[in-house]
Design a protein around this motif. Structure first.
Motif, PDB file in Angstrom:
ATOM      1  N   ASP A  34       0.819  -1.196   0.000  1.00  0.00           N
ATOM      2  CA  ASP A  34       0.000   0.000   0.000  1.00  0.00           C
ATOM      3  C   ASP A  34       0.857   1.251   0.000  1.00  0.00           C
ATOM      4  O   ASP A  34       0.515   2.260  -0.628  1.00  0.00           O
ATOM      5  N   THR A  35       1.969   1.207   0.728  1.00  0.00           N
ATOM      6  CA  THR A  35       2.880   2.344   0.725  1.00  0.00           C
ATOM      7  C   THR A  35       3.411   2.590  -0.674  1.00  0.00           C
ATOM      8  O   THR A  35       3.467   3.719  -1.153  1.00  0.00           O
ATOM      9  N   LEU A  36       3.772   1.494  -1.327  1.00  0.00           N
ATOM     10  CA  LEU A  36       4.243   1.630  -2.711  1.00  0.00           C
ATOM     11  C   LEU A  36       3.160   2.227  -3.582  1.00  0.00           C
ATOM     12  O   LEU A  36       3.414   3.102  -4.405  1.00  0.00           O
ATOM     13  N   LEU A  37       1.950   1.750  -3.388  1.00  0.00           N
ATOM     14  CA  LEU A  37       0.842   2.230  -4.190  1.00  0.00           C
ATOM     15  C   LEU A  37       0.617   3.711  -3.955  1.00  0.00           C
ATOM     16  O   LEU A  37       0.423   4.494  -4.879  1.00  0.00           O
ATOM     17  N   GLU A 120      -1.635  -5.443  -9.188  1.00  0.00           N
ATOM     18  CA  GLU A 120      -2.212  -5.065 -10.466  1.00  0.00           C
ATOM     19  C   GLU A 120      -2.531  -3.565 -10.508  1.00  0.00           C
ATOM     20  O   GLU A 120      -2.267  -2.899 -11.507  1.00  0.00           O
ATOM     21  N   ARG A 121      -3.066  -3.047  -9.413  1.00  0.00           N
ATOM     22  CA  ARG A 121      -3.338  -1.609  -9.371  1.00  0.00           C
ATOM     23  C   ARG A 121      -2.042  -0.822  -9.485  1.00  0.00           C
ATOM     24  O   ARG A 121      -1.975   0.191 -10.177  1.00  0.00           O
ATOM     25  N   ASN A 128      -0.181   4.140 -16.220  1.00  0.00           N
ATOM     26  CA  ASN A 128      -0.836   5.442 -16.334  1.00  0.00           C
ATOM     27  C   ASN A 128       0.156   6.592 -16.165  1.00  0.00           C
ATOM     28  O   ASN A 128       0.026   7.626 -16.821  1.00  0.00           O
ATOM     29  N   SER A 129       1.129   6.408 -15.282  1.00  0.00           N
ATOM     30  CA  SER A 129       2.121   7.475 -15.129  1.00  0.00           C
ATOM     31  C   SER A 129       2.913   7.636 -16.412  1.00  0.00           C
ATOM     32  O   SER A 129       3.325   8.745 -16.767  1.00  0.00           O
ATOM     33  N   GLY A 130       3.116   6.523 -17.117  1.00  0.00           N
ATOM     34  CA  GLY A 130       3.763   6.606 -18.417  1.00  0.00           C
ATOM     35  C   GLY A 130       2.922   7.391 -19.414  1.00  0.00           C
ATOM     36  O   GLY A 130       3.444   8.203 -20.180  1.00  0.00           O
ATOM     37  N   PHE A 131       1.608   7.161 -19.371  1.00  0.00           N
ATOM     38  CA  PHE A 131       0.718   7.925 -20.246  1.00  0.00           C
ATOM     39  C   PHE A 131       0.743   9.406 -19.886  1.00  0.00           C
ATOM     40  O   PHE A 131       0.738  10.270 -20.757  1.00  0.00           O
TER      41      PHE A 131
END
Length: 233
Positions: A34-37, A120-121, A128-131
């Motif tokens: 979660d921290t990573l997320l 997966e998230r 998405n960060s790449g987008f």
DNA sequence: TAGGCCATCTGGTCCT
DNA sequence: AGGACCAGATGGCCTA
């Protein structure tokens, strides 16, 4: 070339994921993931002025309670479990944490599945960060609506193709756009890609691209734009 | 209201 | 075995 940066409050993105921190702190792998997320979502927010549009609460509408879990489908179980920590009274959270501990202890599959969902998230966030990063590098009008993922990819392809043509032409960008104004864009007989279908502006993509090179803060009130894809699609 | 876009969950497959 | 990747399903939000 200079990019246009708009103000963005990373806190907006962060709060959307803040509830992950309300899960059981003793659930070690979960809290680490979660921290990573959380970090990833915050980072995403810093990449683009559009990031706040793309970040939604993970389970925005679920109103189920934890006690409903046993009677729900597997998909609802996880979602309801997490969302309940968001909407309920604080004193209920401890109770649900204990219930969650019992649940995860008795259903190893659910623990694995939940961890996989988080991974997966996180993976999707990184995509998405790449987008978002790519959106920062393709030319759009300041007031144009946020590009979709597929539009971002198509425009990036077209943009690369255009830059390649400018390089191949041997002209400086200003001469190139002058040439386009006089004679039309060389490959205009090819595909037209339209982001909205409302406005058709000939050579707009070429012009705006060049204008952005020459004048980084181009002004326009357009909210939609037609890009001439030319030999790309 | 329909359609587009998106986030999320899920199970399958592949890879290390 | 576990993680990464992928595609299908689902549901929410927004806009025309």
């Amino acid at each position: 070339m200079e990019d246009i940066f708009l103000d963005f409050d990373a806190q907006d993105a962060a709060t959307d994921f803040a509830f992950w921190g309300q899960m059981d702190p003793n659930f070690q792998f979960q809290s680490q993931l979660d921290t990573l997320l959380f970090d990833c979502s915050a980072m995403t927010g810093q990449l683009s002025p559009w990031s706040s549009f793309g970040c939604q609460s993970v389970f925005p509408e679920a109103q189920l309670t934890f006690t409903d879990l046993d009677s729900q489908s597997p998909q609802l179980e996880v979602g309801a479990e997490v969302d309940s920590a968001l909407v309920d009274e604080p004193h209920e959270i401890g109770k649900r944490r204990r219930q969650q501990q019992r649940l995860t202890a008795h259903h190893p599959y659910k623990v694995q599945r939940y961890a996989a969902n988080i991974r997966e998230r996180k993976r999707m966030l990184s995509i998405n960060s790449g987008f978002e990063e790519l959106r920062c590098h393709v030319p759009t009008f300041p007031y144009e609506k946020r590009l979709s993922k597929i539009d971002t990819l198509r425009l990036a392809i077209a943009y690369i193709a255009l830059l390649r043509e400018i390089l191949m032409s041997g002209c400086d960008p200003k001469s190139y756009v002058d040439e386009c104004m006089k004679n039309g864009y060389k490959n205009q007989t090819n595909a037209i890609w339209n982001t909205s279908g409302k406005m058709t502006v000939k050579h707009l993509f070429v012009l705006f691209t060049i204008l952005k090179i020459a004048f980084p803060v181009a002004k326009s009130s357009s909210k939609s734009v037609t890009y001439n894809v030319n030999s790309v699609i």
